[in-house]
Design an enzyme around this catalytic site. Structure first.
Site, PDB file in Angstrom:
ATOM      1  N   ASP A   8      36.100  41.627  23.505  1.00  0.00           N
ATOM      2  CA  ASP A   8      35.198  40.599  24.019  1.00  0.00           C
ATOM      3  C   ASP A   8      33.739  40.816  23.580  1.00  0.00           C
ATOM      4  O   ASP A   8      33.110  41.792  23.963  1.00  0.00           O
ATOM      5  CB  ASP A   8      35.252  40.578  25.542  1.00  0.00           C
ATOM      6  CG  ASP A   8      36.668  40.418  26.075  1.00  0.00           C
ATOM      7  OD1 ASP A   8      37.585  41.055  25.517  1.00  0.00           O
ATOM      8  OD2 ASP A   8      36.859  39.687  27.052  1.00  0.00           O
ATOM      9  N   GLU A  39      34.869  34.834  24.416  1.00  0.00           N
ATOM     10  CA  GLU A  39      34.675  34.117  25.684  1.00  0.00           C
ATOM     11  C   GLU A  39      33.456  34.568  26.484  1.00  0.00           C
ATOM     12  O   GLU A  39      33.067  33.896  27.437  1.00  0.00           O
ATOM     13  CB  GLU A  39      35.944  34.217  26.542  1.00  0.00           C
ATOM     14  CG  GLU A  39      36.190  35.555  27.151  1.00  0.00           C
ATOM     15  CD  GLU A  39      36.514  35.441  28.645  1.00  0.00           C
ATOM     16  OE1 GLU A  39      36.829  34.336  29.105  1.00  0.00           O
ATOM     17  OE2 GLU A  39      36.419  36.464  29.325  1.00  0.00           O
ATOM     18  N   ASN A  40      32.841  35.682  26.090  1.00  0.00           N
ATOM     19  CA  ASN A  40      31.622  36.151  26.759  1.00  0.00           C
ATOM     20  C   ASN A  40      30.418  36.158  25.819  1.00  0.00           C
ATOM     21  O   ASN A  40      29.394  36.768  26.123  1.00  0.00           O
ATOM     22  CB  ASN A  40      31.814  37.574  27.296  1.00  0.00           C
ATOM     23  CG  ASN A  40      32.871  37.675  28.361  1.00  0.00           C
ATOM     24  OD1 ASN A  40      33.834  38.421  28.208  1.00  0.00           O
ATOM     25  ND2 ASN A  40      32.722  36.939  29.443  1.00  0.00           N
ATOM     26  N   ASN A  67      39.350  33.247  30.284  1.00  0.00           N
ATOM     27  CA  ASN A  67      39.109  32.486  31.510  1.00  0.00           C
ATOM     28  C   ASN A  67      37.717  31.865  31.572  1.00  0.00           C
ATOM     29  O   ASN A  67      37.468  30.966  32.375  1.00  0.00           O
ATOM     30  CB  ASN A  67      39.343  33.360  32.744  1.00  0.00           C
ATOM     31  CG  ASN A  67      38.457  34.580  32.769  1.00  0.00           C
ATOM     32  OD1 ASN A  67      38.522  35.426  31.876  1.00  0.00           O
ATOM     33  ND2 ASN A  67      37.623  34.705  33.788  1.00  0.00           N
ATOM     34  N   HIS A  68      36.783  32.312  30.715  1.00  0.00           N
ATOM     35  CA  HIS A  68      35.440  31.716  30.696  1.00  0.00           C
ATOM     36  C   HIS A  68      35.288  30.655  29.608  1.00  0.00           C
ATOM     37  O   HIS A  68      34.163  30.252  29.302  1.00  0.00           O
ATOM     38  CB  HIS A  68      34.384  32.804  30.486  1.00  0.00           C
ATOM     39  CG  HIS A  68      34.223  33.737  31.650  1.00  0.00           C
ATOM     40  ND1 HIS A  68      34.071  33.292  32.946  1.00  0.00           N
ATOM     41  CD2 HIS A  68      34.203  35.095  31.705  1.00  0.00           C
ATOM     42  CE1 HIS A  68      33.950  34.340  33.758  1.00  0.00           C
ATOM     43  NE2 HIS A  68      34.031  35.439  33.031  1.00  0.00           N
ATOM     44  N   HIS A 155      44.924  37.687  27.596  1.00  0.00           N
ATOM     45  CA  HIS A 155      43.664  37.857  28.321  1.00  0.00           C
ATOM     46  C   HIS A 155      43.981  37.961  29.810  1.00  0.00           C
ATOM     47  O   HIS A 155      44.232  36.952  30.476  1.00  0.00           O
ATOM     48  CB  HIS A 155      42.761  36.662  28.027  1.00  0.00           C
ATOM     49  CG  HIS A 155      41.338  36.867  28.418  1.00  0.00           C
ATOM     50  ND1 HIS A 155      40.436  37.554  27.623  1.00  0.00           N
ATOM     51  CD2 HIS A 155      40.651  36.478  29.519  1.00  0.00           C
ATOM     52  CE1 HIS A 155      39.255  37.562  28.207  1.00  0.00           C
ATOM     53  NE2 HIS A 155      39.357  36.928  29.376  1.00  0.00           N
ATOM     54  N   HIS A 180      39.828  41.169  28.246  1.00  0.00           N
ATOM     55  CA  HIS A 180      39.288  40.735  29.537  1.00  0.00           C
ATOM     56  C   HIS A 180      38.627  41.842  30.346  1.00  0.00           C
ATOM     57  O   HIS A 180      37.573  41.608  30.935  1.00  0.00           O
ATOM     58  CB  HIS A 180      40.347  40.064  30.412  1.00  0.00           C
ATOM     59  CG  HIS A 180      39.824  39.622  31.752  1.00  0.00           C
ATOM     60  ND1 HIS A 180      38.873  38.630  31.904  1.00  0.00           N
ATOM     61  CD2 HIS A 180      40.104  40.065  33.015  1.00  0.00           C
ATOM     62  CE1 HIS A 180      38.609  38.460  33.186  1.00  0.00           C
ATOM     63  NE2 HIS A 180      39.324  39.316  33.882  1.00  0.00           N
TER      64      HIS A 180
END
Length: 267
Positions: A8, A39-40, A67-68, A155, A180
């Protein structure tokens, strides 16, 4: 061929260290194909269109999410403009973007390899998406007949769910790796039926924080139990991931190697 997969990317520190060090890593480890989790990448919370373009200007072939994925609302409208971005497959339909795709890479022998990249989100301690195990079932026959390599970013929060999914895919997927938690695990191995596996590949971004966030902010929230706006940590940075060495004839992983490198803060 060698495939580099990085954990990530967290905020500006993660983006900056990739810009500075990724070409060097690709040369050093003779990398042919690169996958990162993004995602981050924007402030530790989602991915903006601007930052997606910035990452894809680097030698990155695929960006997986998690999830983001929708935290930066603009991506709902622009994700279709980026064929290299893969969001979790098990979001309920209809959903923007795609949960997998097949990418082509030409070897030095001029043979073309078809690399399927799948992104899934776990269910334990995570948003209640569709069951990831069931979500894979309709794809398995299709990918088996259309891809040479099948790489899955799972994830998820719970190590038990990740390990179970690794066994579920053993013999089908080329590799299953977890993302994640931002903390690299030391359980990389090749499972009994040939699938390379690791529970979590870690993160690319701040080293001197709590999974990317300024440590003083996290300590204060844990001591007071009162909310505080998260800010990205500063200081030293890290690049975490794995390198998969692939047998080009058998299309199997011959070696999975953890990558963990630290650097002074980059501007």
């Amino acid at each position: 061929m060698n495939i580099l997969i990085l954990g990530d990317i967290y905020g500006r520190p993660g983006r900056n260290i990739l810009k500075e060090k990724l070409p060097q890593l690709i040369t050093q480890y003779e990398i042919d194909f690169t996958i990162v989790n993004g995602e981050n990448a924007s402030g530790g919370n989602g991915l903006t269109t601007k930052n997606a373009k910035q990452l894809l200007s680097l030698p990155i072939d695929v960006i997986t999410m998690g999830n983001h994925v929708w935290q930066q609302k603009e991506l709902l409208e622009t994700i279709a403009d980026f064929p290299q971005i893969i969001r979790p497959l098990n979001y309920p339909d209809p959903c923007p973007g795609k949960g997998y795709d097949i990418f082509e890479y030409q070897l030095k022998t001029e043979e073309t390899k078809k690399i399927a990249v799948v992104n899934l989100s776990g269910q334990i301690f995570m948003p209640a998406l569709d069951n990831p195990f069931n979500a894979m079932l309709p794809l398995m026959e299709q990918l088996k007949n259309s891809a040479d390599l099948i790489i899955i970013d799972f994830h998820a929060e719970a190590t038990s769910e990740k390990i179970a999914f690794g066994y579920y895919m053993d013999g089908f997927a080329t590799a299953v790796y977890g993302t994640h938690t931002h903390v690299q695990t030391a359980d990389e191995r090749i499972l009994a039926k040939g699938t390379a596996y690791i529970t979590d590949i870690g993160m690319t971004g701040p080293l001197d924080g709590v999974i990317g966030v300024d440590k003083e902010i996290i300590l204060e929230t844990m001591l007071t139990k009162r909310p505080k706006r998260f800010e990205t940590a500063t200081g030293s940075v890290q690049i975490n991931g794995i390198i998969l060495a692939i047998d080009d004839i058998e299309n199997k992983v011959t070696k999975i190697t953890r990558l963990y490198e630290t650097f002074e803060e980059t501007k």
